[in-house]
Design an enzyme around this catalytic site. Structure first.
Site, PDB file in Angstrom:
ATOM      1  N   HIS A 154       0.823  -1.214   0.000  1.00  0.00           N
ATOM      2  CA  HIS A 154       0.000   0.000   0.000  1.00  0.00           C
ATOM      3  C   HIS A 154       0.854   1.260   0.000  1.00  0.00           C
ATOM      4  O   HIS A 154       2.040   1.243   0.346  1.00  0.00           O
ATOM      5  CB  HIS A 154      -0.933   0.008   1.215  1.00  0.00           C
ATOM      6  CG  HIS A 154      -0.192   0.005   2.515  1.00  0.00           C
ATOM      7  ND1 HIS A 154       0.398   1.145   3.050  1.00  0.00           N
ATOM      8  CD2 HIS A 154       0.086  -0.994   3.385  1.00  0.00           C
ATOM      9  CE1 HIS A 154       0.987   0.849   4.190  1.00  0.00           C
ATOM     10  NE2 HIS A 154       0.823  -0.458   4.419  1.00  0.00           N
ATOM     11  N   GLU A 200      -2.319  -7.025   7.493  1.00  0.00           N
ATOM     12  CA  GLU A 200      -1.016  -7.047   8.144  1.00  0.00           C
ATOM     13  C   GLU A 200      -1.110  -7.897   9.412  1.00  0.00           C
ATOM     14  O   GLU A 200      -2.203  -8.167   9.927  1.00  0.00           O
ATOM     15  CB  GLU A 200      -0.607  -5.610   8.485  1.00  0.00           C
ATOM     16  CG  GLU A 200       0.698  -5.447   9.205  1.00  0.00           C
ATOM     17  CD  GLU A 200       1.890  -5.950   8.421  1.00  0.00           C
ATOM     18  OE1 GLU A 200       2.154  -7.179   8.475  1.00  0.00           O
ATOM     19  OE2 GLU A 200       2.574  -5.135   7.781  1.00  0.00           O
TER      20      GLU A 200
END
Length: 173
Positions: free
Chosen positions: A9, A83
């Protein structure tokens, strides 16, 4: 063989400050949005992409939305691409973490979750080129599966490719 274009990202304020984000849902900052737009232009000039997947956390989802909009594709969110849940370390810098005993998701559990998700995505798209937008730690777990080891830190909005065939990940040279 499925080609997976793996993307970290764009930048968030916490990335810029060196803070662990984990499951804390931090948005992209303006620089991160510009990174995603530049990557979208680059990927639009490459061979066709068939699908875009992303972690459901806003920093990955927004990066994927910027890419997908430029490519004319929808984004499919997959929570298992998140994550690692850094638990009580989330929001802390490296020096702050040195003073706190870690309580959170174990590396192996995170790796199993991410690899299962990416393998499922690849198996749903045999022979296609797929973008998967996720997080630095999640990408390191995929590196271990493809290379046998984690590589250096993956920069925000960088992309690298792996192949998936017969349940096996391998690097694309």
């Amino acid at each position: 063989m499925t080609t997976l274009l793996l993307v970290r990202h764009g930048e968030t304020d916490w990335n810029a400050e060196g803070r662990l984000q984990g499951h804390t849902d931090r948005p992209l900052n303006d620089f991160g949005r510009r990174q995603a737009a530049a990557l979208a232009e680059r990927l639009a000039a490459e061979p066709a992409i068939d699908a875009v997947y992303a972690s459901d956390l806003s920093r990955a989802r927004e990066t994927a939305e910027i890419l997908a909009h430029r490519l004319g594709l929808p984004v499919v969110t997959v929570p298992d691409l998140r994550e690692r849940n850094w638990g009580n370390w989330e929001g802390l810098t490296g020096s702050e973490r040195d003073r706190v005993e870690y309580v959170g998701e174990e590396r192996d559990a995170h790796g199993e979750r991410v690899i299962r998700a990416v393998r499922r995505i690849a198996e749903e798209h045999p022979g296609q080129r797929i973008v998967v937008v996720t997080h630095g730690g999640s990408l390191r777990r995929i590196q271990v599966a493809a290379y046998g080891m984690a590589l250096p830190v993956i920069e925000n909005c960088s992309v690298w490719a792996v192949a998936h065939e017969d349940g096996i990940f391998r690097p694309i040279e």
